[in-house]
Design a protein around this motif. Structure first.
Motif, PDB file in Angstrom:
ATOM      1  N   LYS A 182       0.835  -1.199   0.000  1.00  9.74           N
ATOM      2  CA  LYS A 182       0.000   0.000   0.000  1.00  9.74           C
ATOM      3  C   LYS A 182       0.871   1.251   0.000  1.00  9.74           C
ATOM      4  CE  LYS A 182      -3.834   2.245   2.433  1.00  9.74           C
ATOM      5  NZ  LYS A 182      -4.780   2.159   3.558  1.00  9.74           N
ATOM      6  N   ASN A 239      -5.588   4.962  -2.496  1.00  7.14           N
ATOM      7  CA  ASN A 239      -6.025   4.577  -3.842  1.00  7.14           C
ATOM      8  C   ASN A 239      -4.859   4.145  -4.729  1.00  7.14           C
ATOM      9  OD1 ASN A 239      -4.799   7.049  -4.123  1.00  7.14           O
ATOM     10  ND2 ASN A 239      -6.328   7.885  -5.532  1.00  7.14           N
ATOM     11  N   LEU A 240      -3.769   3.688  -4.125  1.00 10.00           N
ATOM     12  CA  LEU A 240      -2.608   3.231  -4.900  1.00 10.00           C
ATOM     13  C   LEU A 240      -1.880   2.114  -4.168  1.00 10.00           C
ATOM     14  CD1 LEU A 240      -0.687   3.490  -7.311  1.00 10.00           C
ATOM     15  CD2 LEU A 240       0.559   5.252  -6.042  1.00 10.00           C
ATOM     16  N   LYS A 241      -1.828   0.935  -4.818  1.00  7.69           N
ATOM     17  CA  LYS A 241      -1.087  -0.211  -4.305  1.00  7.69           C
ATOM     18  C   LYS A 241      -0.190  -0.737  -5.421  1.00  7.69           C
ATOM     19  CE  LYS A 241      -4.946  -1.482  -1.261  1.00  7.69           C
ATOM     20  NZ  LYS A 241      -5.861  -2.569  -0.846  1.00  7.69           N
ATOM     21  N   CYS A 279       0.535  -1.092 -10.851  1.00  9.15           N
ATOM     22  CA  CYS A 279      -0.159  -0.160  -9.961  1.00  9.15           C
ATOM     23  C   CYS A 279      -1.654  -0.480  -9.972  1.00  9.15           C
ATOM     24  CB  CYS A 279       0.063   1.278 -10.420  1.00  9.15           C
ATOM     25  SG  CYS A 279       1.816   1.768 -10.485  1.00  9.15           S
ATOM     26  N   TYR A 280      -2.230  -0.488  -8.795  1.00  7.52           N
ATOM     27  CA  TYR A 280      -3.640  -0.877  -8.655  1.00  7.52           C
ATOM     28  C   TYR A 280      -4.396   0.186  -7.869  1.00  7.52           C
ATOM     29  CZ  TYR A 280      -7.643  -3.280  -6.524  1.00  7.52           C
ATOM     30  OH  TYR A 280      -8.900  -3.604  -6.072  1.00  7.52           O
ATOM     31  N   ASN A 281      -5.502   0.647  -8.448  1.00 11.21           N
ATOM     32  CA  ASN A 281      -6.343   1.655  -7.817  1.00 11.21           C
ATOM     33  C   ASN A 281      -7.731   1.050  -7.583  1.00 11.21           C
ATOM     34  OD1 ASN A 281      -8.095   3.788  -7.225  1.00 11.21           O
ATOM     35  ND2 ASN A 281      -7.100   5.213  -8.613  1.00 11.21           N
ATOM     36  N   ASP A 284     -10.448   2.308  -6.460  1.00  9.86           N
ATOM     37  CA  ASP A 284     -11.528   3.190  -6.927  1.00  9.86           C
ATOM     38  C   ASP A 284     -11.702   3.073  -8.436  1.00  9.86           C
ATOM     39  OD1 ASP A 284     -11.816   4.082  -4.325  1.00  9.86           O
ATOM     40  OD2 ASP A 284     -10.487   5.794  -4.606  1.00  9.86           O
ATOM     41  N   ALA A 285     -10.569   3.032  -9.154  1.00  7.96           N
ATOM     42  CA  ALA A 285     -10.627   2.888 -10.614  1.00  7.96           C
ATOM     43  C   ALA A 285     -11.178   1.526 -11.008  1.00  7.96           C
ATOM     44  CB  ALA A 285      -9.237   3.083 -11.216  1.00  7.96           C
ATOM     45  N   GLY A 332      -8.780  -1.344 -12.947  1.00  6.93           N
ATOM     46  CA  GLY A 332      -8.080  -0.545 -11.943  1.00  6.93           C
ATOM     47  C   GLY A 332      -6.580  -0.665 -11.962  1.00  6.93           C
ATOM     48  N   LYS A 333      -6.019  -1.238 -13.015  1.00 10.88           N
ATOM     49  CA  LYS A 333      -4.575  -1.494 -13.043  1.00 10.88           C
ATOM     50  C   LYS A 333      -3.893  -0.773 -14.203  1.00 10.88           C
ATOM     51  CE  LYS A 333      -5.059  -6.157 -11.071  1.00 10.88           C
ATOM     52  NZ  LYS A 333      -6.533  -6.280 -11.118  1.00 10.88           N
ATOM     53  N   LYS A 345       2.725   9.092 -10.831  1.00  8.63           N
ATOM     54  CA  LYS A 345       1.398   9.636 -10.513  1.00  8.63           C
ATOM     55  C   LYS A 345       1.410  11.156 -10.571  1.00  8.63           C
ATOM     56  CE  LYS A 345      -2.213   9.177  -6.955  1.00  8.63           C
ATOM     57  NZ  LYS A 345      -3.211   8.516  -7.805  1.00  8.63           N
TER      58      LYS A 345
END
Length: 282
Positions: free
Chosen positions: A65, A69-71, A85-87, A89-90, A149-150, A169
């Protein structure tokens, strides 16, 4: 490209530079030149088209993490670090968007048949065509879900996964600055023809951009949620008039109102900004 980077290195003697580029901006040839110049980079990757990047989808284990909203996950591939990158929310937005497409697709299939849809990329990627008929391919739908989301980036820098992801980002700030130059600050259209005036026009716009960026930074520092755009709108409502008092000309202006007044009051006092009824600055 190499000439441009070389010129920048001569003009600005910075010890270390990491170039950050979006997916459509940097080719393999450009990356080769960047490496030849001994520089580092962070660039976006077209995840759906890059087999190397898609190796990231099979990495086991949890994400790290970075932000709510970014992992991120990463893997070394051919001497570079690829970061997935995984969001979350997206992911929700992508899932909802696909569902709308699928519902429309089924409706269009019933109405028009396959001939009216095969040229529509949003629809055709979910279709299986068999002779004169077509149907939604559930395997294609399932495969599309893997990308929700990726997005992926690649870098040859020594930054950690988290640092590289955050640096990429921040690319939106540069893009926003260019949009501001073209629109808000009216860099274009330009009606000057003399070189000195063109340079002066661009310099004034650049200073305006610096001032706008600094204002945004100071607003964030004091905890004001009002946008710079809203403040500039309020400032634009100010009027100046020339009056004559006892035979002497003077220029008077209307008072600063709205969010701009509250924001500048807070900036001067360095105190938390007061709140308007709409609660847009708190």
């Amino acid at each position: 490209f190499g000439m441009v980077v070389g010129d920048l290195k001569k003009r600005y003697p910075i010890q270390k530079v990491i170039l950050v580029g979006d997916r459509g901006m940097v080719s393999e040839a450009n990356l080769d030149q960047i490496r030849e110049l001994g520089m580092e980079y962070i660039v976006g990757v077209k995840l759906r088209k890059s087999k190397k990047a898609q190796e990231l989808l099979s990495i086991r284990g949890p994400y790290k993490k970075v932000l709510p909203n970014l992992k991120v996950k990463s893997k070394k591939i051919d001497g570079e670090t690829y970061v997935l990158c995984y969001n979350p929310d997206a992911e929700e937005r992508d899932r909802a968007s696909r569902q709308v497409v699928l519902e429309n697709l089924q409706s269009k299939l019933d109405e028009l048949g396959p001939s009216g849809l095969v040229k529509n990329r949003a629809y055709s990627k979910f279709l299986t065509i068999e002779k004169a008929s077509a149907k939604i391919d559930e395997e294609k739908v399932s495969n599309d879900e893997k990308f929700d989301g990726k997005y992926a980036i690649r870098t040859n820098s020594s930054l950690t996964d988290e640092e590289a992801a955050l640096a990429y980002k921040e690319l939106w700030r540069v893009e926003q600055a260019f949009r501001n130059l073209k629109s808000n600050l009216e860099l274009r259209p330009m009606y000057h023809r003399v070189e000195s005036r063109i340079r002066g026009h661009i310099m004034v716009c650049f200073f305006a951009l610096v001032m706008e960026s600094f204002l945004a930074y100071k607003l964030k520092e004091i905890g004001c949620q009002t946008s710079v755009k809203d403040i500039l709108h309020d400032v634009s409502q100010m009027k100046a008039s020339k009056i004559r008092v006892n035979g002497e000309e003077q220029i008077v202006r209307t008072e600063l109102q709205g969010q701009a007044n509250l924001a500048f009051e807070a900036l001067v006092t360095q105190a938390p900004p007061r709140v308007l009824e709409k609660n847009t600055c708190h």
